[in-house]
Design an enzyme around this catalytic site. Structure first.
Site, PDB file in Angstrom:
ATOM      1  N   LYS A  22       0.850  -1.196   0.000  1.00  0.00           N
ATOM      2  CA  LYS A  22       0.000   0.000   0.000  1.00  0.00           C
ATOM      3  C   LYS A  22       0.883   1.242   0.000  1.00  0.00           C
ATOM      4  O   LYS A  22       2.102   1.151   0.209  1.00  0.00           O
ATOM      5  CB  LYS A  22      -0.918  -0.023   1.228  1.00  0.00           C
ATOM      6  CG  LYS A  22      -0.173   0.055   2.558  1.00  0.00           C
ATOM      7  CD  LYS A  22      -1.069  -0.315   3.719  1.00  0.00           C
ATOM      8  CE  LYS A  22      -0.305  -0.188   5.024  1.00  0.00           C
ATOM      9  NZ  LYS A  22      -1.007  -0.835   6.143  1.00  0.00           N
ATOM     10  N   ARG A 127     -10.313   0.282  15.027  1.00  0.00           N
ATOM     11  CA  ARG A 127     -10.186   1.080  13.812  1.00  0.00           C
ATOM     12  C   ARG A 127     -11.170   0.438  12.832  1.00  0.00           C
ATOM     13  O   ARG A 127     -12.356   0.444  13.097  1.00  0.00           O
ATOM     14  CB  ARG A 127      -8.721   1.091  13.356  1.00  0.00           C
ATOM     15  CG  ARG A 127      -8.362   2.239  12.466  1.00  0.00           C
ATOM     16  CD  ARG A 127      -6.905   2.210  12.051  1.00  0.00           C
ATOM     17  NE  ARG A 127      -6.530   0.920  11.481  1.00  0.00           N
ATOM     18  CZ  ARG A 127      -5.315   0.643  10.989  1.00  0.00           C
ATOM     19  NH1 ARG A 127      -4.369   1.564  11.020  1.00  0.00           N
ATOM     20  NH2 ARG A 127      -5.051  -0.534  10.479  1.00  0.00           N
ATOM     21  N   TYR A 251      16.772  29.843   7.880  1.00  0.00           N
ATOM     22  CA  TYR A 251      15.549  30.510   8.324  1.00  0.00           C
ATOM     23  C   TYR A 251      15.452  30.485   9.846  1.00  0.00           C
ATOM     24  O   TYR A 251      15.678  29.464  10.478  1.00  0.00           O
ATOM     25  CB  TYR A 251      14.322  29.783   7.754  1.00  0.00           C
ATOM     26  CG  TYR A 251      14.151  29.947   6.264  1.00  0.00           C
ATOM     27  CD1 TYR A 251      13.944  31.204   5.697  1.00  0.00           C
ATOM     28  CD2 TYR A 251      14.183  28.841   5.427  1.00  0.00           C
ATOM     29  CE1 TYR A 251      13.769  31.346   4.330  1.00  0.00           C
ATOM     30  CE2 TYR A 251      14.003  28.968   4.054  1.00  0.00           C
ATOM     31  CZ  TYR A 251      13.798  30.231   3.521  1.00  0.00           C
ATOM     32  OH  TYR A 251      13.628  30.361   2.168  1.00  0.00           O
TER      33      TYR A 251
HETATM   34  C1  LIG Z   1      -0.219  -1.873   6.718  1.00  0.00           C
HETATM   35  C2  LIG Z   1      -0.831  -3.142   7.089  1.00  0.00           C
HETATM   36  C3  LIG Z   1      -0.033  -4.288   7.300  1.00  0.00           C
HETATM   37  C4  LIG Z   1       1.479  -4.243   7.297  1.00  0.00           C
HETATM   38  O1  LIG Z   1       1.931  -3.671   8.502  1.00  0.00           O
HETATM   39  P1  LIG Z   1       3.511  -3.545   8.814  1.00  0.00           P
HETATM   40  O2  LIG Z   1       3.550  -2.993  10.175  1.00  0.00           O
HETATM   41  O3  LIG Z   1       4.054  -2.596   7.789  1.00  0.00           O
HETATM   42  O4  LIG Z   1       4.083  -4.899   8.670  1.00  0.00           O
HETATM   43  C5  LIG Z   1      -0.676  -5.487   7.536  1.00  0.00           C
HETATM   44  N1  LIG Z   1      -2.023  -5.562   7.589  1.00  0.00           N
HETATM   45  C6  LIG Z   1      -2.822  -4.492   7.421  1.00  0.00           C
HETATM   46  C7  LIG Z   1      -4.299  -4.637   7.506  1.00  0.00           C
HETATM   47  C8  LIG Z   1      -2.243  -3.250   7.169  1.00  0.00           C
HETATM   48  O5  LIG Z   1      -3.034  -2.182   7.003  1.00  0.00           O
END
Ligand SMILES: *Cc1c(COP(=O)(O)O)cnc(C)c1O
Length: 362
Positions: A22, A127, A251
């Site tokens: 992702k 969540r 800055y």
């Molecule tokens: C992002 C995500 C993962 C991977 O998590 P990591 O901490 O990067 O290994 C796995 N499962 C879901 C549902 C996620 O959203």
């Protein structure tokens, strides 16, 4: 990435692997991750457009949509791309039922074969995910509709044993709710693969570990885990300034020289994805002359600007205009840079900006 995937698979030898790509492959781009991760069993991501890219690259094995559909209409594409789909709400169940009603017979039959459902249980993270009661209802409705239904949940604290809900508590709830229901199971993210291997089940879902950074955000936690950094962010020195004691830099004049100081100006700023919050003292690896591996860590001196950062190279007199610099990579762990700036490697990777030229090495 190839090395890290092999390591994840070695830790979970009886599980299949969803490589999580992702956020554009955690900032590495889909093209950039594709060859390194092609030994995976499946890819997991959010965006149907990205799933379509993977199909165009020739990927024929499973692809999982981690947040499922965002509307009923997404299902046509899920069908044609042959996706695995997370279902995390009864609203999504309803969209699927309505879509089936509107579809003709043969399309329905095709759907059953092509779309695999992964029901997502809220096992305590609060969540995304169905409550236990809604979960069982969703399972039966989708089962009656003829789908293969699998089981998934996500850990809130697999990287920290001192915070609630614990992995144990989430697993207990997941097992209680899914007991007696058919289907494959998927629970483990990177932290669970590294530190809670009783959760591996049929499919695990590593993300950050594939890119060689730590789920905890601290490099020391993966220092001995045989992971290699996938992203090397490099630039070079484009200017030098010689300061007298008391002179200020950049800055807001945040850095004030406490001695006669040499400042190197590096072509990389927050418009490239370098964290603007990096304080004075945050580490940058600077080459000795032209030799990057012979260099050393120099501290940020002055506020990060859009296109440049400034570092104190007084103690590295061999640094010169044109000297290469590593912002993060294999000489300087991304987690160390992130920690200095109050964030995690995940965020730095994902924030890598479009304008940064990417050189894919495979
Ligand atoms: C992002 C995500 C993962 C991977 O998590 P990591 O901490 O990067 O290994 C796995 N499962 C879901 C549902 C996620 O959203």
């Amino acid at each position: 990435m190839q090395h890290n995937l092999a390591h994840a698979k070695a830790l979970a030898p009886n599980s299949k692997t969803w490589s999580v790509v992702k956020a554009n492959g955690y900032g590495h781009t889909l093209k950039g991750v594709f060859s390194g991760l092609s030994g995976t069993d499946g890819f997991a991501l959010l965006d149907i457009g990205h799933a379509a890219f993977l199909r165009e690259y020739g990927w024929k094995s499973p692809i999982l949509l981690l947040e499922g559909i965002f509307s009923k209409d997404d299902l046509d594409e899920c069908l044609s791309l042959q996706l695995d789909v997370v279902v995390h709400s009864l609203k999504q169940v309803q969209w699927i039922e309505n879509w089936l009603e509107e579809s003709s017979g043969p399309q329905q039959d095709a759907a059953f074969k092509r779309i695999q459902i992964w029901l997502k249980l809220n096992s305590g993270m609060n969540r995304l995910g169905l409550t236990s009661k809604a979960y069982v209802e969703a399972f039966h409705r989708l089962h009656v509709a003829g789908f293969a239904v699998n089981h998934l949940t996500h850990f809130a604290n697999a990287d920290d044993v001192n915070v609630l809900p614990t992995v144990d508590a989430q697993v207990e709830m997941f097992n209680a709710v899914t007991q007696g229901l058919s289907g494959q199971k998927s629970l483990a993210n990177s932290a669970a693969i590294l530190w809670h291997r009783f959760t591996l089940e049929d499919w695990c879902r590593p993300g950050i570990m594939l890119y060689g950074a730590s789920p905890t955000g601290r490099y020391k936690d993966i220092e001995h885990a045989q992971l290699k950094p996938a992203m090397l962010l490099r630039s070079e020195i484009i200017g030098l300034q010689n300061l007298r004691k008391g002179d200020q830099v950049g800055y807001g004049g945040r850095f004030v020289a406490q001695r006669d100081t040499q400042i190197a100006v590096i072509a990389c700023g927050y418009a490239d994805g370098y964290p603007r919050h990096a304080p004075d003292g945050a580490p940058v690896w600077v080459a000795s002359g032209d030799n990057l591996s012979q260099g050393g860590i120099c501290p940020i001196a002055g506020r990060v600007s859009m296109d440049m950062i400034t570092v104190d190279v007084t103690d590295l007199p061999s640094a010169k205009i044109g000297s290469p610099v590593e912002l993060w990579g294999d000489l300087l762990p991304i987690d160390d840079v992130a920690e200095a700036s109050g964030t995690v490697g995940y965020e730095l990777m994902c924030a890598l900006a479009q304008r940064v030229p990417i050189n894919i090495v495979s």
